[in-house]
Design a protein around this motif. Structure first.
Motif, short mmCIF file in Angstrom:
data_model
loop_
_atom_site.label_atom_id
_atom_site.label_comp_id
_atom_site.label_asym_id
_atom_site.label_seq_id
_atom_site.Cartn_x
_atom_site.Cartn_y
_atom_site.Cartn_z
N GLY A 281 25.64 -2.05 16.78
CA GLY A 281 24.60 -2.53 15.88
C GLY A 281 24.37 -1.53 14.77
N SER A 282 23.71 -2.00 13.72
CA SER A 282 23.41 -1.12 12.59
C SER A 282 22.16 -0.30 12.88
N LEU B 200 22.27 -2.96 22.49
CA LEU B 200 22.87 -2.61 21.20
C LEU B 200 23.93 -1.53 21.37
N ASP C 88 19.22 -2.46 13.07
CA ASP C 88 19.14 -3.19 14.34
C ASP C 88 18.43 -2.34 15.40
N TYR C 89 18.80 -1.06 15.46
CA TYR C 89 18.16 -0.16 16.43
C TYR C 89 16.67 0.01 16.11
#
Length: 526
Positions: free
Chosen positions: A486-487, A481, A490-491
């Motif tokens: 990534g947002s 990521l 996402d993390y």
């Protein structure tokens, strides 16, 4: 002929010295006459041995403004000298200094030359230390008022009853006794509001008369080395309090308000550096993660959260565990909050160009094993910190983000290269402080034995604070990521696969254990 010229020069010099001598004698006689006229003692300060501490009782800028010097301290009396007892405003200034310092000022008369000689002494005095004075809250005061300084109403009553000279001692005595972290003094139109921040929440204590406030304000500014005659711009300072043998560092911020200067004073207990992660209330899985991260010889450990969430205290707890004679630890702070024996501490001064980034470059030349950076605020500091970790240093720092997963997007947004993040970070943690339910009333605010307001928590329902937290590690999924972007969600999703427990979930576990309340967890974690 040459000898005659020399002898003429010598005669001229001797005559000049005699003229000066007679002139000085006349000047001193005139000063003695002026002293007699006003019924005051006379003093010749030329050659008088003035102790630096005695001279600095009156700050240099005020001494020159009012043409007055303090030249001797005897017990509770300060002897001061002036060339002009009729100086407008001098006596009012001395009254102000008397209430500011809790000393008696005894005026004497000196000659203008004598005064200038004394004022010159300021040039030979080293800059004052970080704390000019100490406010001693005697153990006798706390013992005598022990029953009255345990509740908010009791503190208010005691503050109303003391003399002006005892006011600050009682304000700080009450704050320390009840566990306040900050003291707020806020002037309004009709009175001045005194508030304590207790366990993260402000509580009203008492209203103070305006005249009492002015005297207390001058005392605070004097103790913290602020300019007494400046009420129109913000000032910062600090001083020490001693409660028995216990040192408390007081950070002072003053800003001009509509009705007078607003003071906020943070109380820093220097014994806080001896706390452990267990003392701070971290859950076992977080303590284990920190232990694993600090066992590595290099890498970055980040602690995130808003101001007042306890991040720096946690870093000190980590340093306390790592501190030994086998390693060199250097901290870069703004400001230095706690003094740690065996640790080299440096304070940034942005207005002089000594920023976190420039300090970090200098610190790396000092051969450190462990570096603590008070905060990563910009790309340059972030890059140097990550590079330091990759070249064999253990770096711990703070970052202002809301959660552990949101820290990586924040660093990338700063401009820290992705490859540095992937290869250097050991651990990212986040924390908040929640209030603990009172062990006596369990949050009901009522003492079960007396059916009256709980005295243990002053009817608040909470007493003390503990930590809720979360952490993430750099797993292969998170590395990917970082590379691709990534947002925050996402993390978080990637961290979940590695057993991530959110701060809110950590708080719920403490609710189930009866340590805190659901409302409190929601309040601080959102």
């Amino acid at each position: 002929m040459g000898g005659k010229i020399v002898s003429r020069r010598l005669v001229a010099e001797d005559i000049g010295k005699l003229v000066n001598l007679f002139s000085r004698e006349d000047e001193e006689k005139q000063a003695a006459t002026t002293a007699k006229k006003f019924g005051m003692p006379y003093i010749n300060l030329v050659g008088f041995p003035i102790e630096p501490d005695d001279l600095q009782i009156i700050p240099e800028e005020l001494a020159k403004k009012y043409r007055v010097v303090s030249y001797q301290k005897l017990n509770n009396q300060i002897r001061i000298a002036t060339e002009n007892p009729e100086n407008p405003g001098l006596m009012q200034f001395l009254k102000q200094m008397a209430t500011t310092t809790n000393q008696d000022f005894i005026p004497t008369v000196c000659s203008p030359t004598s005064l200038e000689y004394a004022l010159k002494n300021y040039e030979f005095i080293a800059p004052p230390p970080p704390t000019l004075d100490k406010l001693v809250v005697s153990q006798d005061v706390l013992t005598t008022a022990q029953g009255q300084l345990t509740t908010l109403s009791g503190i208010a009553a005691k503050i109303r009853s003391v003399t002006t000279s005892q006011l600050l001692e009682m304000i700080f005595g009450g704050a320390i006794n009840i566990g306040a972290s900050d003291v707020h003094i806020e002037p309004a139109e009709k009175e001045v509001r005194l508030r304590y921040r207790i366990d993260g929440v402000l509580q009203d204590i008492v209203g103070l008369p305006t005249e009492v406030y002015r005297q207390a304000a001058n005392r605070i500014k004097y103790l913290s080395q602020m300019h007494l005659d400046n009420q129109k711009s913000a000032q910062d300072g600090r001083f020490d309090i001693r409660v028995g043998d216990k040192p408390i560092d007081v950070r002072v911020s003053a800003i001009p308000g509509a009705w007078g200067e607003v003071f906020v004073m943070r109380l820093l207990d220097q014994s806080a550096t001896q706390l452990t992660l267990e003392d701070l209330g971290f859950s076992e899985h977080i303590i284990a993660a920190v232990a694993e991260a600090t066992s590595k010889p290099h890498g970055v450990i980040l602690n995130t959260g808003p101001t007042g969430s306890g991040k720096t205290t946690t870093l000190y707890a980590i340093l306390e565990k790592l501190n030994s004679s086998q390693v060199k630890i250097i901290t870069i702070e703004d400001p230095i909050e706690y003094r740690m024996p065996g640790v080299d501490q440096t304070q940034v001064k942005a207005d002089s160009g000594y920023t976190f980034a420039s300090a970090l470059k200098s610190v790396l030349r000092q051969d450190p094993d462990i570096i603590m950076i008070g905060e990563i605020r910009d790309q340059e500091t972030g890059e140097i910190a990550m590079q330091a970790a990759m070249t064999g240093h253990l770096v711990i720092s703070t970052l202002h983000t809301n959660s552990a997963p949101s820290s990586l997007p924040r660093l990338l947004d700063m401009g820290v290269p992705a490859f540095l993040l992937s290869g250097s970070i050991n651990l990212i943690m986040a924390q908040r402080l929640v209030r603990k339910l009172c062990t006596n009333c369990h949050g009901t605010k009522i003492d079960p034995k007396t059916n009256a307001a709980c005295l243990v928590c002053s009817g608040i329902g909470y007493k003390g604070r503990t930590t809720i937290g979360e952490f993430i590690k750099i797993t292969p999924a998170i590395e990917q990521l970082i590379k691709t972007g990534g947002s925050v969600s996402d993390y978080e999703a990637a961290a979940r696969k590695d057993g991530y427990i959110s701060m809110y979930e950590d708080g719920l576990n403490k609710v189930k254990a009866g340590i805190t309340s659901l409302d409190e967890v929601k309040r601080v974690s959102g």
